[in-house]
Design a protein around this motif. Structure first.
Motif, mmCIF file in Angstrom:
data_model
loop_
_atom_site.group_PDB
_atom_site.id
_atom_site.type_symbol
_atom_site.label_atom_id
_atom_site.label_comp_id
_atom_site.label_asym_id
_atom_site.label_seq_id
_atom_site.Cartn_x
_atom_site.Cartn_y
_atom_site.Cartn_z
ATOM 1 N N LEU A 198 0.829 -1.215 0.000
ATOM 2 C CA LEU A 198 0.000 0.000 0.000
ATOM 3 C C LEU A 198 0.859 1.259 0.000
ATOM 4 O O LEU A 198 0.506 2.261 -0.632
ATOM 5 C CB LEU A 198 -0.962 -0.025 1.188
ATOM 6 N N HIS A 199 1.991 1.195 0.685
ATOM 7 C CA HIS A 199 2.910 2.334 0.677
ATOM 8 C C HIS A 199 3.435 2.586 -0.739
ATOM 9 O O HIS A 199 3.413 3.727 -1.226
ATOM 10 C CB HIS A 199 4.077 2.081 1.633
ATOM 11 N N LEU A 200 3.887 1.534 -1.409
ATOM 12 C CA LEU A 200 4.423 1.695 -2.765
ATOM 13 C C LEU A 200 3.358 2.182 -3.743
ATOM 14 O O LEU A 200 3.630 3.056 -4.579
ATOM 15 C CB LEU A 200 5.056 0.390 -3.251
ATOM 16 N N LEU A 201 2.157 1.651 -3.664
ATOM 17 C CA LEU A 201 1.075 2.123 -4.536
ATOM 18 C C LEU A 201 0.783 3.600 -4.299
ATOM 19 O O LEU A 201 0.566 4.366 -5.246
ATOM 20 C CB LEU A 201 -0.185 1.278 -4.332
ATOM 21 N N SER A 202 0.791 4.015 -3.044
ATOM 22 C CA SER A 202 0.568 5.425 -2.716
ATOM 23 C C SER A 202 1.677 6.304 -3.279
ATOM 24 O O SER A 202 1.415 7.363 -3.845
ATOM 25 C CB SER A 202 0.500 5.601 -1.193
ATOM 26 N N VAL A 203 2.914 5.853 -3.129
ATOM 27 C CA VAL A 203 4.059 6.615 -3.643
ATOM 28 C C VAL A 203 3.995 6.723 -5.161
ATOM 29 O O VAL A 203 4.252 7.798 -5.728
ATOM 30 C CB VAL A 203 5.392 5.999 -3.177
ATOM 31 N N PHE A 204 3.629 5.625 -5.844
ATOM 32 C CA PHE A 204 3.530 5.673 -7.308
ATOM 33 C C PHE A 204 2.500 6.702 -7.752
ATOM 34 O O PHE A 204 2.750 7.482 -8.679
ATOM 35 C CB PHE A 204 3.162 4.300 -7.884
ATOM 36 N N ALA A 205 1.349 6.717 -7.116
ATOM 37 C CA ALA A 205 0.302 7.684 -7.470
ATOM 38 C C ALA A 205 0.760 9.105 -7.171
ATOM 39 O O ALA A 205 0.536 10.024 -7.970
ATOM 40 C CB ALA A 205 -0.987 7.365 -6.712
ATOM 41 N N TRP A 206 1.415 9.290 -6.044
ATOM 42 C CA TRP A 206 1.901 10.614 -5.660
ATOM 43 C C TRP A 206 2.948 11.101 -6.657
ATOM 44 O O TRP A 206 2.900 12.244 -7.122
ATOM 45 C CB TRP A 206 2.472 10.545 -4.255
ATOM 46 N N MET A 207 3.880 10.216 -7.024
ATOM 47 C CA MET A 207 4.919 10.605 -7.968
ATOM 48 C C MET A 207 4.339 10.944 -9.333
ATOM 49 O O MET A 207 4.798 11.882 -9.993
ATOM 50 C CB MET A 207 5.960 9.487 -8.108
ATOM 51 N N ALA A 208 3.341 10.196 -9.770
ATOM 52 C CA ALA A 208 2.709 10.502 -11.058
ATOM 53 C C ALA A 208 2.190 11.934 -11.052
ATOM 54 O O ALA A 208 2.375 12.682 -12.022
ATOM 55 C CB ALA A 208 1.573 9.513 -11.336
ATOM 56 N N GLY A 209 1.560 12.337 -9.965
ATOM 57 C CA GLY A 209 1.070 13.705 -9.854
ATOM 58 C C GLY A 209 2.191 14.726 -9.792
ATOM 59 O O GLY A 209 2.104 15.796 -10.399
ATOM 60 N N LEU A 210 3.255 14.402 -9.059
ATOM 61 C CA LEU A 210 4.385 15.331 -8.958
ATOM 62 C C LEU A 210 5.089 15.507 -10.297
ATOM 63 O O LEU A 210 5.679 16.556 -10.565
ATOM 64 C CB LEU A 210 5.388 14.843 -7.899
ATOM 65 N N THR A 225 7.627 16.499 -0.032
ATOM 66 C CA THR A 225 6.466 17.091 0.630
ATOM 67 C C THR A 225 6.476 18.607 0.441
ATOM 68 O O THR A 225 5.434 19.213 0.154
ATOM 69 C CB THR A 225 6.448 16.710 2.119
ATOM 70 N N TRP A 226 7.648 19.228 0.585
ATOM 71 C CA TRP A 226 7.746 20.672 0.356
ATOM 72 C C TRP A 226 7.348 20.990 -1.093
ATOM 73 O O TRP A 226 6.601 21.948 -1.352
ATOM 74 C CB TRP A 226 9.164 21.180 0.623
ATOM 75 N N PHE A 227 7.852 20.207 -2.046
ATOM 76 C CA PHE A 227 7.553 20.441 -3.462
ATOM 77 C C PHE A 227 6.059 20.305 -3.721
ATOM 78 O O PHE A 227 5.471 21.102 -4.464
ATOM 79 C CB PHE A 227 8.346 19.464 -4.335
ATOM 80 N N HIS A 228 5.426 19.325 -3.106
ATOM 81 C CA HIS A 228 3.978 19.144 -3.219
ATOM 82 C C HIS A 228 3.254 20.417 -2.765
ATOM 83 O O HIS A 228 2.352 20.903 -3.450
ATOM 84 C CB HIS A 228 3.550 17.951 -2.359
ATOM 85 N N HIS A 229 3.666 20.956 -1.631
ATOM 86 C CA HIS A 229 3.024 22.172 -1.111
ATOM 87 C C HIS A 229 3.325 23.385 -1.996
ATOM 88 O O HIS A 229 2.470 24.261 -2.155
ATOM 89 C CB HIS A 229 3.422 22.407 0.341
ATOM 90 N N HIS A 230 4.497 23.415 -2.578
ATOM 91 C CA HIS A 230 4.841 24.480 -3.529
ATOM 92 C C HIS A 230 3.904 24.424 -4.744
ATOM 93 O O HIS A 230 3.383 25.451 -5.187
ATOM 94 C CB HIS A 230 6.300 24.328 -3.962
ATOM 95 N N LEU A 231 3.676 23.215 -5.259
ATOM 96 C CA LEU A 231 2.757 23.042 -6.386
ATOM 97 C C LEU A 231 1.331 23.403 -6.001
ATOM 98 O O LEU A 231 0.581 23.970 -6.804
ATOM 99 C CB LEU A 231 2.816 21.603 -6.909
#
Length: 150
Positions: free
Chosen positions: A16-28, A102-108
């Motif tokens: 579940l952690h890896l799936l979450s990271v993959f989805a997050w990275m796709a957005g980033l 996380t900082w980059f996410h908040h910047h976006l």
């Protein structure tokens, strides 16, 4: 508090952690690219309004939930006995990469609010350059976790 029960859930938590990271990275990877195309669009135009919808849905519907779940499952992994050797130094590098993501996410996220208000403070060139930030952070994190160089 005995957290030993987490060991039995380790494969599920890691998955579940890896799936979450993959989805997050796709957005980033994708959101800065949307900003590249949104920047030259005339404020108020149909094209600009379409980008606003796409950016909002990507951030709120995919990236925010993925980031939150990546943090939750990652924290659960860290709390699982035997997963992290706290005397090793690699986890400091991974944590630095994670905080950078996380900082980059908040910047976006802040930039999305600016675009929603028809602001264009940053240039197309800026967004093309920062589009590489998630790649650098991903390389750092993967090397720290897999190679464990220190």
């Amino acid at each position: 508090m005995d957290l030993g029960f987490l060991a039995g859930w380790y494969p599920w938590t890691k998955s579940l952690h890896l799936l979450s990271v993959f989805a997050w990275m796709a957005g980033l990877f994708y959101l800065p690219r949307l900003y590249v195309y949104h920047t030259p669009a005339e404020p108020g135009s149909a094209q600009s309004e379409l980008f606003k919808v796409m950016e909002r849905r990507l951030l709120r519907g995919i990236m925010n939930p993925a980031m939150i779940s990546a943090w939750i499952f990652g924290t659960t992994l860290v709390l699982t006995p035997g997963v992290v050797d706290w005397s090793a130094g690699w986890w400091h590098g991974k944590l630095a990469g994670l905080l950078g993501m996380t900082w980059f996410h908040h910047h976006l996220s802040a930039a999305r609010k600016e675009f929603a208000a028809d602001g264009r403070r940053r240039t197309e060139r800026y967004w093309r350059a920062v589009n590489e930030v998630p790649t650098v952070l991903l390389v750092l994190i993967v090397v720290m976790v897999i190679v464990k160089p220190f």
